[in-house]
Design a protein around this motif. Sequence first.
Motif, mmCIF file in Angstrom:
data_model
loop_
_atom_site.group_PDB
_atom_site.id
_atom_site.type_symbol
_atom_site.label_atom_id
_atom_site.label_comp_id
_atom_site.label_asym_id
_atom_site.label_seq_id
_atom_site.Cartn_x
_atom_site.Cartn_y
_atom_site.Cartn_z
ATOM 1 N N VAL A 94 -1.282 -64.942 10.453
ATOM 2 C CA VAL A 94 -0.590 -66.433 11.336
ATOM 3 C C VAL A 94 -0.997 -67.580 10.781
ATOM 4 N N LEU A 135 2.935 -65.272 15.985
ATOM 5 C CA LEU A 135 2.325 -66.499 16.805
ATOM 6 C C LEU A 135 2.735 -66.858 17.767
ATOM 7 N N TYR A 147 -4.287 -69.709 15.327
ATOM 8 C CA TYR A 147 -3.327 -70.385 15.616
ATOM 9 C C TYR A 147 -3.270 -71.698 15.718
ATOM 10 N N THR A 198 0.063 -72.878 8.969
ATOM 11 C CA THR A 198 0.175 -71.699 10.376
ATOM 12 C C THR A 198 1.789 -71.635 9.948
ATOM 13 N N HIS A 211 -1.174 -74.067 21.762
ATOM 14 C CA HIS A 211 -1.698 -72.135 21.573
ATOM 15 C C HIS A 211 -2.950 -72.018 22.269
ATOM 16 N N TYR A 270 -5.419 -70.922 20.368
ATOM 17 C CA TYR A 270 -6.060 -72.012 19.466
ATOM 18 C C TYR A 270 -7.062 -72.537 20.403
#
Length: 296
Positions: free
Chosen positions: A218, A277, A141, A270, A131, A134
């Motif tokens: 998220v 997201l 995330y 998550t 992601h 992230y």
Amino acid sequence: MRIPFLRRSGRTTVAGLAAGAALTLCISGASTAQAAPVAKDGDRPSAYIIGGAAKPNGTYPFMAALLNKGRDSAVDRQFCGGSLLSQDVVMTAAHCVEGTKAKTIEVTVGRTLLSDKRQGSLRNVADIVVHPRYAKGNEAYDMALLILDKPVRGTAPVHLPTAGTDALIRPGASATVAGWGNTDTEVPKYPDRLRAVNVPVLSHIECKASYPGYDKSVNVCAGVEGKDSCQGDSGGPLFRKLPGRQGVYQIGIVSYGDGCAEQGAPGVYTYTGSAKLWKTLDESAKGKKVKRLLGR
């Protein structure tokens, strides 16, 4: 669950992974998880299933196990869990695979007993999509999507909640978390057979009280003293089976936590029903591509 801490700068070697502890789910009494010098899932201490039970062959065929390539037993090479999201894509935690080259890992889908090569399907990984948020340092995330080299046919993928809804994470609802994580908080022991435990979903207020960095847009959290995911099962699914519906609905991806099944320290996941997201997956070219592949 895993104790959240800063990621190491480099990926551990296969030998180091086999020798270290993993992010798993525990199946023993509540106790404090000890952070090993090297985490089996690479970047954080592991998670295991606490208070769970071994599952018979054929249970949860959508379950995936991430393995480092090598000649050792799959039990020794397994480092994270995952789930089949489509016939071409496995979903897992970003911290499991960040910085990893696709050619160095493989994935089993539908294997209950890791050592039994006759079970399920084994696939190479063609690409890894972490992601984008992230990748930029926002650990809330914690999702990655693995593009398989060949489709997995004959196995029903998980369902996801309708994006932007929260009906499936109502506080008090019972959900299941599964994996091959460590089963002993004192002496690391990684099971060959898949294990699972039912855990209660908690409110965002309770989750935030336990973890100031918790992001309700998220994340979701679940667990109770004596029942939790823990070291070794990062990336695995938190899911619900709905009455009258076929298959399961995956509501979370095992991400992090403080200790293992301790009072006041639930596991954080998550949230797969988060509209944010999936919308922000567009922030990278790879993210856009995999969204098209998934039809999202």
